[in-house]
Enzyme design. Structure first.
Site, PDB file in Angstrom:
ATOM      1  CB  SER A 114      30.442  38.829  42.304  1.00 37.10           C
ATOM      2  OG  SER A 114      29.638  39.747  42.117  1.00 37.10           O
ATOM      3  CE  LYS A 115      23.758  33.251  40.738  1.00 40.04           C
ATOM      4  NZ  LYS A 115      22.640  34.114  40.973  1.00 40.04           N
ATOM      5  NE  ARG A 116      25.630  40.850  45.617  1.00 37.41           N
ATOM      6  CZ  ARG A 116      26.597  41.667  46.100  1.00 37.41           C
ATOM      7  NH1 ARG A 116      26.309  42.827  46.278  1.00 37.41           N
ATOM      8  NH2 ARG A 116      27.306  41.002  47.246  1.00 37.41           N
TER       9      ARG A 116
END
Ligand code: GLU
Length: 502
Positions: free
Chosen positions: A261-263
């Site tokens: 994910s972007k996180r």
């Protein structure tokens, strides 16, 4: 094999995740390998999730990666338009066809009513499914009398069209990557095919378009596998031959636990998108981080597919030649940010010093330094092996362009001896007398002097590096001073002596 026609069908709901680019890449490789056609279709029927700029971002990403679209919005083609919102008029007749056949029906339940039923069931420990189990208790053209639902229609009450999922039937289908799959329909719901806003849902538009565009193979992410039984049933209801399906494994976080994910990228400092995303919550891109598109493609190609050999570096042509869906694995592929850098390092090494000098000159200009290419080529030759990105060249060479502003305290403590200052002064006068200030000419002169005097080479070179570089890093000393020139070398010795002292 019949004519190969594949499509990448993203929804413009934000920046395209690198997993999406990988899906596009595998479709492209498969098409090119089989002399087929690669289609880009924009699936924007969900107006609530539409994001301005996302469509352009998708196209620019593919272009940057060298994934060439054969048929699409900009390219045209025999089956256009290629944006679903521009095909709006096509879909309704297909929903009507299913109603006529008895495989779909009108449903009048409001989202509030359905929400209430869902919460109620949850409280009782059940999951509410809109299908044969509950259909009769709800407000639709199956449960209501014909006169009732016709009246609702004529009064213009809002409705959706739902697929009538068969009751308790085993659906059999095949996936090229996952093999034979059987799903019982009792776990599936009567999906909405056509919404009250006059737009089809993803499921209807996707199947109709794949059919009309004569798609031979659907290659897409694993997250769409749960939709496949419905898609197979839709083909059956329409009486169309389904394409072949291949569901690609997920891209996993660096620790292998869950979807990338972007996180994860934000936490560990790597991008999960191909290009910088400038809208709203901005996001880093591989392009802006200094990755070469060839490296980026190479990284993605090997996340899920393997060539069956030890080869790791592949050009796009080599990928096309080597690619096959049969060599795509079932299990998720862990994304390794260090390995990604390694790929860029390999591609940077393949560049000539001149190409790198041209790129680096741009970088220097932005920092206010102006140098000619020949000088920069020499410099790049000195540090190339240590860098993975053009921007790294600066970190490795900043001291070529400016005298140190400070001197590493640890190095002073450890390496600056009582006689360092006097030795440097002596070295200064040796250097001052050298006319040919090339690395090859300076080195023997300095070495002969050290030998003749019986000095300690380490003490001198450590102190020398400290005043020239400011730390104990950098390439060969004689290469450095030859590049910065005699005058600058003497100036730095003087400055170093005055700051560090005796
Ligand atoms: N529009 C879907 C997506 O956003 C396409 C899935 C498919 O390829 O069928 O991924």
């Amino acid at each position: 094999m019949a004519q190969v026609r594949v499509r990448f069908a993203p929804s413009p709901t934000g920046p395209l995740h690198i997993g999406g680019v990988r899906t596009a890449l595998y479709n492209y490789l498969f098409a090119k390998k089989n002399n087929g056609t690669f289609i880009l279709r924009i699936e924007d029927t969900d107006q609530a999730r539409f994001v301005e700029g996302a469509e352009e971002y998708i196209m620019e990403s593919l272009q940057w990666a060298g994934i060439k679209v054969d048929e699409g919005i900009n390219e045209g083609g025999k089956d256009g338009p290629y944006r679903q919102s521009d095909r709006k008029a096509i879909y309704r007749q297909y929903a009507d066809l299913l109603i006529e056949k008895g495989d779909a029906y009108y449903a009048f339940d409001s989202s509030e009513q359905l929400e209430a039923l869902r919460t109620e069931s949850e409280k009782a420990g059940n999951t509410f499914i809109y299908n044969a189990a509950n259909r009769d208790k709800l407000s639709n053209s199956i449960s209501l009398k014909e006169s009732e639902w016709k009246e609702k229609l004529s009064k213009g009450e809002p409705y959706v069209i739902r697929y009538k999922m068969p009751d308790n039937e085993d659906i059999h289908f095949d996936d090229i990557i996952r093999g034979h799959i059987v799903v019982n329909t009792s776990t599936l719901d009567d999906k909405v095919l056509f919404k009250s806003d006059g737009m089809p849902t993803y499921h209807l538009a996707n199947i109709v378009d794949d059919h009309l565009m004569e798609i031979s193979h659907v290659i897409r992410g694993e997250e769409w596998l749960p939709s496949l039984p419905l898609h197979i049933l839709l083909y059956r209801s329409f009486g169309w031959n389904p394409p072949l399906f291949a569901h690609l494994p997920l891209l996993l976080k660096p620790d292998g636990k869950g979807k990338l994910s972007k996180r994860d990228g934000d936490k560990m400092g790597f991008p999960v998108f191909p290009l910088f995303w400038p809208f709203g919550e901005t996001a880093k891109g591989y392009r802006e981080e200094g990755y070469y598109p060839e490296a980026f493609v190479n990284i993605l190609a090997l996340l899920g597919w393997n060539p069956g050999t030890e080869q790791e570096i592949f050009s796009m042509e080599e990928l096309i030649e080597a690619f096959s869906i049969e060599r795509v694995g079932k299990s998720g592929s862990r994304f390794d940010p260090e390995k990604a850098k390694w790929f860029n390092h390999q591609y940077l090494q393949q560049r000539t010093n001149e190409q790198l000098a041209l790129d680096f000159r741009e970088f220097l200009r932005a920092h206010g330094y102006h140098f000619d290419i020949v000088e920069l080529e020499v410099l790049i030759g000195l540090v190339k092996e240590r860098v993975s990105f053009v921007k790294d060249i600066w970190e490795q060479t900043d001291f070529f362009f400016k005298a140190p502003e400070s001197y590493d305290k640890e190095v002073i403590k450890k390496r600056w001896k009582d006689d360092s200052a006097s030795l440097l002064l002596e070295l200064r006068s040796v250097l001052e007398k050298i006319d040919d200030f090339s690395s090859a000419a300076i080195e023997p002169v300095v070495k002969a002097w050290i030998e003749e005097k019986g000095y300690n080479m380490g003490t001198i070179m450590n102190a020398f590096r400290l005043v020239i570089v400011g730390a104990s890093r950098g390439p060969h000393m004689y290469d450095i001073i030859s590049w910065i020139g005699k005058e600058e070398t003497l100036r730095r010795i003087d400055k170093g002596l005055s700051v560090i002292g005796k």
